[in-house]
Design a protein around this motif. Structure first.
Motif, PDB file in Angstrom:
ATOM      1  N   ALA A 272       1.647  -1.490   3.844  1.00 28.21           N
ATOM      2  CA  ALA A 272       2.421  -1.849   5.264  1.00 28.21           C
ATOM      3  C   ALA A 272       3.026  -3.234   5.951  1.00 28.21           C
ATOM      4  O   ALA A 272       2.495  -4.176   5.501  1.00 28.21           O
ATOM      5  N   VAL A 273       4.745  -3.384   5.914  1.00 25.28           N
ATOM      6  CA  VAL A 273       5.328  -3.955   5.885  1.00 25.28           C
ATOM      7  C   VAL A 273       5.800  -3.756   7.543  1.00 25.28           C
ATOM      8  O   VAL A 273       6.187  -2.796   8.278  1.00 25.28           O
ATOM      9  N   ASP A 274       5.993  -4.921   7.644  1.00 21.58           N
ATOM     10  CA  ASP A 274       6.927  -5.420   9.142  1.00 21.58           C
ATOM     11  C   ASP A 274       8.664  -5.544   9.005  1.00 21.58           C
ATOM     12  O   ASP A 274       9.227  -5.934   9.483  1.00 21.58           O
ATOM     13  N   LEU A 275       8.974  -5.318   8.132  1.00 21.41           N
ATOM     14  CA  LEU A 275      10.265  -5.686   7.654  1.00 21.41           C
ATOM     15  C   LEU A 275      10.791  -7.072   7.790  1.00 21.41           C
ATOM     16  O   LEU A 275      11.864  -7.847   7.211  1.00 21.41           O
ATOM     17  N   SER A 276       9.855  -8.655   7.367  1.00 16.95           N
ATOM     18  CA  SER A 276      10.202  -9.007   7.821  1.00 16.95           C
ATOM     19  C   SER A 276      10.076  -9.506   6.045  1.00 16.95           C
ATOM     20  O   SER A 276       9.778  -9.021   5.308  1.00 16.95           O
TER      21      SER A 276
ATOM     22  N   SER B 255      -1.224  11.194   4.979  1.00 15.90           N
ATOM     23  CA  SER B 255      -1.025  11.133   3.367  1.00 15.90           C
ATOM     24  C   SER B 255      -1.793  10.813   2.314  1.00 15.90           C
ATOM     25  O   SER B 255      -1.763  10.237   1.500  1.00 15.90           O
ATOM     26  N   LYS B 256      -2.834  10.064   3.482  1.00 13.03           N
ATOM     27  CA  LYS B 256      -4.208  10.303   2.569  1.00 13.03           C
ATOM     28  C   LYS B 256      -4.309   8.984   1.055  1.00 13.03           C
ATOM     29  O   LYS B 256      -4.641   9.069   0.179  1.00 13.03           O
ATOM     30  N   THR B 257      -4.153   8.151   1.955  1.00 16.53           N
ATOM     31  CA  THR B 257      -3.672   6.901   1.117  1.00 16.53           C
ATOM     32  C   THR B 257      -5.200   6.110   1.213  1.00 16.53           C
ATOM     33  O   THR B 257      -6.127   6.212   1.547  1.00 16.53           O
ATOM     34  N   ASP B 258      -5.307   6.051  -0.097  1.00 17.40           N
ATOM     35  CA  ASP B 258      -6.504   4.841  -0.441  1.00 17.40           C
ATOM     36  C   ASP B 258      -6.538   3.592  -0.869  1.00 17.40           C
ATOM     37  O   ASP B 258      -8.125   2.781  -0.287  1.00 17.40           O
ATOM     38  N   LEU B 259      -6.089   2.533  -0.223  1.00 23.84           N
ATOM     39  CA  LEU B 259      -6.341   1.507   0.006  1.00 23.84           C
ATOM     40  C   LEU B 259      -4.385   1.298   0.726  1.00 23.84           C
ATOM     41  O   LEU B 259      -3.266   1.146  -0.148  1.00 23.84           O
ATOM     42  N   VAL B 260      -4.072  -0.010   1.789  1.00 26.12           N
ATOM     43  CA  VAL B 260      -3.500  -0.573   2.105  1.00 26.12           C
ATOM     44  C   VAL B 260      -3.482  -1.913   1.982  1.00 26.12           C
ATOM     45  O   VAL B 260      -4.586  -2.924   1.937  1.00 26.12           O
ATOM     46  N   VAL B 261      -2.067  -2.443   1.662  1.00 22.79           N
ATOM     47  CA  VAL B 261      -1.783  -4.298   1.443  1.00 22.79           C
ATOM     48  C   VAL B 261      -1.352  -4.724   2.655  1.00 22.79           C
ATOM     49  O   VAL B 261       0.005  -3.274   2.661  1.00 22.79           O
ATOM     50  N   ILE B 262      -1.456  -5.653   3.072  1.00 17.50           N
ATOM     51  CA  ILE B 262      -0.599  -6.260   3.950  1.00 17.50           C
ATOM     52  C   ILE B 262      -0.187  -7.257   4.112  1.00 17.50           C
ATOM     53  O   ILE B 262      -1.416  -7.885   3.448  1.00 17.50           O
ATOM     54  N   ALA B 263       0.123  -7.863   5.258  1.00 21.29           N
ATOM     55  CA  ALA B 263       0.595  -9.289   4.622  1.00 21.29           C
ATOM     56  C   ALA B 263      -0.328  -9.842   6.317  1.00 21.29           C
ATOM     57  O   ALA B 263      -0.713  -9.352   7.431  1.00 21.29           O
ATOM     58  N   ARG B 264      -0.876 -11.069   6.061  1.00 18.06           N
ATOM     59  CA  ARG B 264      -1.807 -11.874   6.704  1.00 18.06           C
ATOM     60  C   ARG B 264      -1.014 -13.155   7.872  1.00 18.06           C
ATOM     61  O   ARG B 264      -1.230 -12.792   9.375  1.00 18.06           O
ATOM     62  N   SER B 265      -0.005 -12.832   6.993  1.00 18.92           N
ATOM     63  CA  SER B 265       1.505 -14.051   8.019  1.00 18.92           C
ATOM     64  C   SER B 265       2.290 -13.363   8.347  1.00 18.92           C
ATOM     65  O   SER B 265       3.109 -13.382   6.499  1.00 18.92           O
ATOM     66  N   THR B 266       2.861 -13.222   9.238  1.00 17.35           N
ATOM     67  CA  THR B 266       4.555 -12.222   9.503  1.00 17.35           C
ATOM     68  C   THR B 266       5.169 -12.727  10.556  1.00 17.35           C
ATOM     69  O   THR B 266       4.728 -14.318  10.821  1.00 17.35           O
ATOM     70  N   SER B 267       6.398 -12.776  10.372  1.00 10.42           N
ATOM     71  CA  SER B 267       7.205 -13.027  12.119  1.00 10.42           C
ATOM     72  C   SER B 267       6.963 -12.673  12.553  1.00 10.42           C
ATOM     73  O   SER B 267       5.651 -12.141  12.983  1.00 10.42           O
ATOM     74  N   HIS B 268       7.455 -12.903  13.697  1.00  8.35           N
ATOM     75  CA  HIS B 268       7.293 -12.593  14.901  1.00  8.35           C
ATOM     76  C   HIS B 268       7.884 -11.218  15.447  1.00  8.35           C
ATOM     77  O   HIS B 268       8.597 -11.414  17.031  1.00  8.35           O
ATOM     78  N   GLY B 269       8.294 -10.627  14.668  1.00  5.67           N
ATOM     79  CA  GLY B 269       9.441  -9.532  15.313  1.00  5.67           C
ATOM     80  C   GLY B 269       8.915  -8.105  15.893  1.00  5.67           C
ATOM     81  O   GLY B 269       6.839  -8.416  16.628  1.00  5.67           O
ATOM     82  N   LEU B 270       9.304  -7.191  16.330  1.00  7.61           N
ATOM     83  CA  LEU B 270       9.178  -6.015  17.434  1.00  7.61           C
ATOM     84  C   LEU B 270       8.023  -5.279  16.592  1.00  7.61           C
ATOM     85  O   LEU B 270       7.024  -4.963  17.315  1.00  7.61           O
ATOM     86  N   ALA B 271       7.924  -5.243  15.044  1.00 10.70           N
ATOM     87  CA  ALA B 271       6.354  -4.800  14.531  1.00 10.70           C
ATOM     88  C   ALA B 271       5.652  -5.781  14.082  1.00 10.70           C
ATOM     89  O   ALA B 271       5.059  -5.849  12.824  1.00 10.70           O
ATOM     90  N   ALA B 272       5.548  -7.129  13.784  1.00 12.50           N
ATOM     91  CA  ALA B 272       5.106  -7.791  13.089  1.00 12.50           C
ATOM     92  C   ALA B 272       2.994  -7.279  13.345  1.00 12.50           C
ATOM     93  O   ALA B 272       2.672  -7.138  14.168  1.00 12.50           O
TER      94      ALA B 272
END
Length: 283
Positions: free
Chosen positions: A160-164, A247-264
């Motif tokens: 799951a990404v915020d494009l940064s 999507s029946k995803t089994d595990l999600v990877v996300i960032a703990r430190s991201t930019s402050h963009g529209l979808a951070a």
């Protein structure tokens, strides 16, 4: 991974966390450390107005009880695995992060809340501080509150990404994990509504143009990888959770430190953990 740290509080969630550790171990062998932190008896000391020998006796009792329970914790769930059991004293979140750094831990596995006699010390605040301060990856999951301890099939893993720029690391971690697990890789992005940010409504053409730019950025980030791309508009926490479920995803990877963009994603980390219903790996 060489070393995984699993803090325990002797609640039912310990078994669920251990179950996930065992499932990961079957794909990639590592050493597991079970850690229990005996918190300071500040509340009890205030009630008893105790100090000196009385306070020391209280701490000794807690320590001995902790050692006994630690020896018996998750023996069945982690059977056949190399496990080290460690008891420390102090404030749980601080000691967990400190110990993870000292032992060069690769992953901390931590349910979002805790039960047991020390539940007030092992609530969301502990998870929050560990997520904020730990230098290694952290695997969390609110679903561990009511675990179903069947075999886990990691067939779909999502980034799951915020494009940064932090998205590069998130996708790389998800890709490596997907390859190790033999899973399909999905990249997700939640578009927040533009009108909510600028104070007036955009025509549909503007929304479509924005989505086209998002797809272009996702293509740039994935650099020709064989990956499914999912985009949904709305509150990032809810949108990511929705995509995970559909999507029946089994595990999600996300960032703990991201930019402050529209979808951070940083502001929505807890919503994703709470609502997605699957383990969330924060890197």
């Amino acid at each position: 991974m060489k070393r995984v740290l699993m803090p325990v509080d002797f609640s039912p969630r310990d078994a669920a966390a251990a179950h996930y550790v065992k499932q990961l171990y079957q794909k990639s062998h590592f050493e597991t450390i079970l850690l229990h932190v005996v918190p300071p008896p500040d509340y009890e000391a205030a009630v008893l107005e105790a100090g000196g020998p009385v306070l020391q006796e209280l701490m000794d009792t807690r320590r001995n009880l902790g050692l006994e329970r630690l020896k018996a914790t998750c023996t069945r769930e982690l059977e056949g695995m190399p496990v080290e059991r460690v008891l420390l004293e102090g404030f749980p979140s601080e000691r967990i992060v400190q110990y993870a750094g000292e032992r060069e831990v690769d992953l901390i596995v931590l349910p979002t809340h805790g039960y047991g006699p020390f539940r007030r010390f092992l609530l969301g605040s502990v998870t929050s501080k560990v997520l904020h301060d730990a230098e290694c990856a952290v695997l969390t999951g609110a679903h561990m509150e009511d675990p179903k301890l069947e075999e886990i099939h990691f067939s779909k893993i999502a980034a799951a990404v915020d494009l940064s720029e932090s998205s590069i690391k998130v996708i790389a971690e998800a890709k490596a994990l997907a390859e190790r697990m033999g899973a399909k890789l999905i990249v997700m992005h939640a578009m927040t509504g533009l009108s909510g940010h600028v104070g007036f409504n955009f025509e549909k053409a503007h929304e479509l143009h924005f989505e086209s730019a998002v797809k272009e950025r996702l293509t740039e980030l994935t650099q020709g990888m064989e990956v499914e791309m999912l985009i949904e508009t709305g509150d990032p926490g809810k949108a990511i959770a929705s995509m995970v479920k559909t999507s029946k995803t089994d595990l999600v990877v996300i960032a703990r430190s991201t930019s402050h963009g529209l979808a951070a994603l940083r502001s929505y980390t807890y919503a994703i953990i709470r609502e997605s219903g699957v383990p969330v790996l924060s890197v």
